[in-house]
Design an enzyme around this catalytic site. Structure first.
Site, mmCIF file in Angstrom:
data_model
loop_
_atom_site.group_PDB
_atom_site.id
_atom_site.type_symbol
_atom_site.label_atom_id
_atom_site.label_comp_id
_atom_site.label_asym_id
_atom_site.label_seq_id
_atom_site.Cartn_x
_atom_site.Cartn_y
_atom_site.Cartn_z
ATOM 1 N N GLY A 230 0.814 -1.214 0.000
ATOM 2 C CA GLY A 230 0.000 0.000 0.000
ATOM 3 C C GLY A 230 0.845 1.260 0.000
ATOM 4 O O GLY A 230 0.531 2.240 -0.682
ATOM 5 N N ASP A 231 1.939 1.247 0.762
ATOM 6 C CA ASP A 231 2.855 2.389 0.790
ATOM 7 C C ASP A 231 3.495 2.572 -0.583
ATOM 8 O O ASP A 231 3.710 3.697 -1.041
ATOM 9 C CB ASP A 231 3.941 2.174 1.840
#
Length: 309
Positions: A251-252
């Protein structure tokens, strides 16, 4: 310049064990240690893509020094504030038939340290981009993200927030440039279980936009992602094809890829495509996405625009 904030960075120790048994001595067959924290992950992936950033946050003790050392090994500019009360946390991730985690507490961040942090914020300039990512330590005010956005209001700084629950919802009044919940976090905000249908995800993403977010990027793991832009454009796409090896930091990486695509290409559609491919490139590898990995996925990945408005 892009600045990332990780208030509670960690040393992440990932140990793989065959047939882990509670109450017995278990021996690892593989170990990985790397600097952890969502903001740090964004900085690492941005660097891998060829874009520099400055990592902000707090470190303490021998673990804090090791976090700094490892971040510098990635050739990332860091301006972590060193504090004396406590140590930076160690997070243990155990991989076996079932994956388990033990996350440390982190140091005590006092008023003097926060004052030093706000002085760092004063150096940001119009057009800079600030990424506020992840949870906050228990010693910190739960309004900290709101406080930062209020403090910087009117200075022309674009702020990205990747957080959950009230930490995310409460910043909407300050109109963040981008927010990135995943579909489960989006469902939790609105009390909806198992939010998997993209049409529904778009509906609830638009509700967050109506509450103040300028752009909303929703990650959906293997199901891809949805993007609702401030100019009314709506995009959705499945994830690129590949074998998932590691979900940590995906996600990052999507956030980093989106920002890279947006700043380099100036188009939401390309930013969305970069975000999807960068998040997937991390998921398909043991570490964070490299530029080569991302470019390989981009070469074979086209967006669906069924929901484009």
């Amino acid at each position: 310049m892009v600045y990332t904030v990780t208030f509670n960075p960690s040393l992440d120790y990932i140990a793989s064990v065959d047939n882990f048994t509670v109450g017995r001595v278990n021996r690892t067959n593989r170990e990985i240690i790397f600097p952890g924290g969502k903001g740090i992950n964004v900085s690492i992936v941005l660097h891998n893509l060829g874009m520099e950033s400055t990592a902000l946050g707090f470190v303490a003790g021998f673990t804090g020094k090791e976090i700094q050392r490892r971040v510098r090994e990635f050739n990332i500019c860091e301006k972590f504030i060193e504090i004396t009360d406590g140590i930076s946390r160690i997070n243990v991730k155990l991989r076996s038939e079932v994956e388990s985690e033990i996350n440390g507490m982190g140091p005590n961040i006092d008023a003097r340290a926060m004052e030093a942090f706000y002085k760092q914020l004063d150096s940001l300039k119009k057009g800079d981009l600030l990424v506020l990512a992840g949870s906050i330590p228990s010693v910190m005010k739960p309004t900290i993200y709101c406080d930062i956005m209020k403090y910087l209001e009117g200075r022309g700084i674009n702020i990205v927030v990747d957080a959950t629950g009230d930490l995310l919802v409460n910043v909407l009044q300050y109109h963040p440039f981008l927010i990135k919940p995943n579909n489960f976090e989006l469902g939790e905000i609105f009390g909806v279980d198992n939010l998997r249908d993209k049409k529904q995800v778009i509906e609830y993403a638009k509700k967050l936009q109506a509450q103040g977010a300028r752009n909303v990027l929703v990650s959906m793991a293997a199901d891809g992602a949805v993007f609702v832009s401030e100019n009314g454009e709506v995009l959705e796409a499945p994830a690129p094809d590949g074998v998932v090896k590691n979900s940590v930091g995906a996600g990052d990486s999507m956030v980093a890829g989106f920002l890279y695509g947006y700043l380099e290409k100036g188009q939401c559609k390309e930013a969305f495509r970069y975000g999807l491919c960068t998040g997937s490139a991390s998921a398909f590898s043991d570490g964070m996405a490299t530029k080569d990995d991302v470019l390989k996925l981009l070469d074979h990945f086209e967006l669906s625009d069924h929901f484009k408005e």
